[in-house]
Scaffold this active site. Structure first.
Site, short mmCIF file in Angstrom:
data_model
loop_
_atom_site.label_atom_id
_atom_site.label_comp_id
_atom_site.label_asym_id
_atom_site.label_seq_id
_atom_site.Cartn_x
_atom_site.Cartn_y
_atom_site.Cartn_z
N ARG A 1 -40.87 -13.50 53.53
CA ARG A 1 -40.06 -12.47 54.18
C ARG A 1 -39.21 -11.77 53.13
O ARG A 1 -38.77 -12.37 52.15
CB ARG A 1 -39.15 -13.08 55.26
CG ARG A 1 -39.90 -13.64 56.47
CD ARG A 1 -40.58 -12.54 57.25
NE ARG A 1 -41.20 -12.99 58.49
CZ ARG A 1 -42.47 -13.35 58.59
NH1 ARG A 1 -43.25 -13.36 57.51
NH2 ARG A 1 -42.98 -13.74 59.75
N ARG B 1 -43.57 -19.22 54.40
CA ARG B 1 -43.18 -18.00 55.14
C ARG B 1 -42.61 -16.99 54.17
O ARG B 1 -41.57 -17.24 53.54
CB ARG B 1 -42.15 -18.35 56.22
CG ARG B 1 -41.89 -17.22 57.23
CD ARG B 1 -40.90 -17.68 58.29
NE ARG B 1 -40.76 -16.74 59.40
CZ ARG B 1 -41.50 -16.74 60.49
NH1 ARG B 1 -42.46 -17.65 60.62
NH2 ARG B 1 -41.31 -15.85 61.45
N CYS C 1 -40.32 -4.37 62.42
CA CYS C 1 -40.98 -3.48 61.47
C CYS C 1 -41.81 -2.49 62.24
O CYS C 1 -42.81 -2.85 62.86
CB CYS C 1 -41.86 -4.28 60.51
SG CYS C 1 -42.62 -3.29 59.22
N GLU D 1 -33.38 -8.90 57.26
CA GLU D 1 -34.64 -9.63 57.02
C GLU D 1 -35.78 -8.93 57.73
O GLU D 1 -35.61 -8.41 58.84
CB GLU D 1 -34.48 -11.07 57.53
CG GLU D 1 -35.71 -11.94 57.35
CD GLU D 1 -36.48 -12.16 58.64
OE1 GLU D 1 -37.40 -13.01 58.64
OE2 GLU D 1 -36.20 -11.47 59.65
#
Length: 411
Positions: A171, A169, A82, A121
């Site tokens: 995502r 988590r 990212c 992802e």
């Protein structure tokens, strides 16, 4: 349709582990993994060790790969970094990414190979990046370029623990499909009938996340568009939108909403995956002077007086964390800094001795649902780093079930 897969930014192979676990005929024809600035390429070595012949597994900068030479495929997968997705216009080079970020290598690969489907992802903050100044621009750029390449898109933020996996988590998974697929046409028909809601909630509709159900009631529903911009530079400079946790892009129209998981299966917690006995004394906090007290401080609540660059005095506040991490809950999000003396590092009470310790590399693998000792052979520091960078393999398996159904309908 064949089930040939290209895996970019492959790491230690989380996408491949998740899809091949289904045993439904996924054929990985190409993978690229390269860690810039590193003499030792541990992730690449691990990938080759598990998946064999390195002929179609390249270990070079993806920016230097001739995308036309990559084998043809039906699905492209990847967990990409990212970064800054803004673009600029230059007289010499035309339109370019300001920082040469890796998203554009995915874009170039899609343009060259045109796979029917794409599964990507990223961290969930991608939906709001770069923040208040131009919220949603970076994710909007992804939608804009996928639309330019002839794809429709769905996305959804998953918290793995909401579906029984042993880690909290969050995502975002992005699923794109070419506009000439049956799936795109089916989704478009729902939109034309004003049945967008059914794209996310109706179990009778082929859905890439069908085995990860959500409640029928959607919240914060919004509509938007990527239309009305002169070009990609104009889009980069001016687009802003508040994306919710799930949504779809059809043609140039955005539909988005927030949702709640609707899972009723078993839930894994740390107690299910931690080892019964650990002999590695280096993991125990009472064997090194000061380490226990450092963790107690880092995990505790605190208020610290600070002064900013303009001389303004303020108080930095931080809430306390559970210490040690409770074994009756899933793990927190594992980061690449795992195992260091860090606020985010897991500390648990050893089952056999009751002493406080760090998690083992094997336990880190189990938190990400990799097979035991997947990263064995590299230094422990690298093993923790790889798991902090990885994804929850079994979550990929569940998403893969939906993609299997979609592909079977394409025949």
């Amino acid at each position: 349709m064949e089930k040939r897969v290209i895996e970019l930014f492959a790491g230690v192979g989380g996408f491949r582990v998740g899809l091949e676990k289904l045993n439904t005929g996924w054929n990985f024809v190409y993978a690229n993994q390269w860690e810039p600035g590193k003499k030792s390429q541990y992730a690449y070595d691990c990938y080759v060790r598990h998946f064999g012949d390195s002929k179609n597994i390249t270990n070079i900068d993806i920016n230097k790969v001739n995308k036309s030479n990559i084998p043809d495929a039906d699905l492209l997968v990847g967990g990409f970094p990212c970064q800054d997705y803004s673009v600029a216009s230059t007289n010499a080079k035309g339109i370019v990414g300001k920082k040469g970020v890796l998203w554009w290598d995915i874009r170039d690969t899609l343009e060259a190979k045109k796979p029917s489907f794409v599964l990507l992802e990223n961290v969930d903050r991608l939906l709001s990046s770069p923040g208040k100044k131009q919220r949603g621009r970076d994710f909007g750029m992804i939608l804009y370029t996928l639309n330019q390449l002839g794809y429709g898109v769905q996305w959804r933020v998953f918290n793995a623990a909401d579906y029984g996996f042993p880690q909290r988590r969050r995502r975002v998974f992005i699923f794109a499909y070419r506009q000439d697929t049956k799936y795109y046409k089916e989704i478009s028909q729902l939109a034309e009938k004003n049945k967008i809601h059914e794209i996310f909630t109706d179990k009778s509709v082929y859905n890439y996340s069908d085995s990860l159900p959500i409640k029928d009631e959607l919240n914060k529903q919004k509509v938007g568009s990527i239309d009305g911009f002169e070009d990609i530079v104009d889009f980069s400079d001016h687009f802003s939108f508040h994306f919710e946790h799930t949504g779809v892009l059809l043609d140039k129209d955005i539909y988005t909403a927030s949702y709640e998981a609707d899972y009723h299966g078993e839930n894994m917690v740390l107690d299910d995956i931690v080892q019964d006995s650990v002999d590695d004394e280096s993991l125990y906090l009472d064997t090194k002077d000061g380490r226990l007290s450092k963790f107690e401080y880092l995990k505790g609540s605190k208020k610290i007086p600070r002064t900013d660059a303009n001389g303004y005095n303020y108080t930095y506040s931080e809430g306390g964390m559970a210490f040690p991490d409770p074994l009756d809950r899933p793990a927190r999000t594992m980061l690449t800094s795992e195992h260091s003396v860090n606020r985010s590092t897991h500390v648990i009470k050893d089952k056999s001795t009751g002493r406080l310790r760090l998690i083992t590399p094997l336990e880190a693998e189990r938190i990400q649902t990799f097979p035991d000792n997947w990263t064995e052979g590299m230094p422990n520091s690298a093993r923790y780093f790889m798991m902090g960078n990885a994804l929850v393999c079994d979550l990929v398996s569940e998403i893969g079930k939906g993609i299997d159904s979609i592909i079977s309908n394409e025949q």
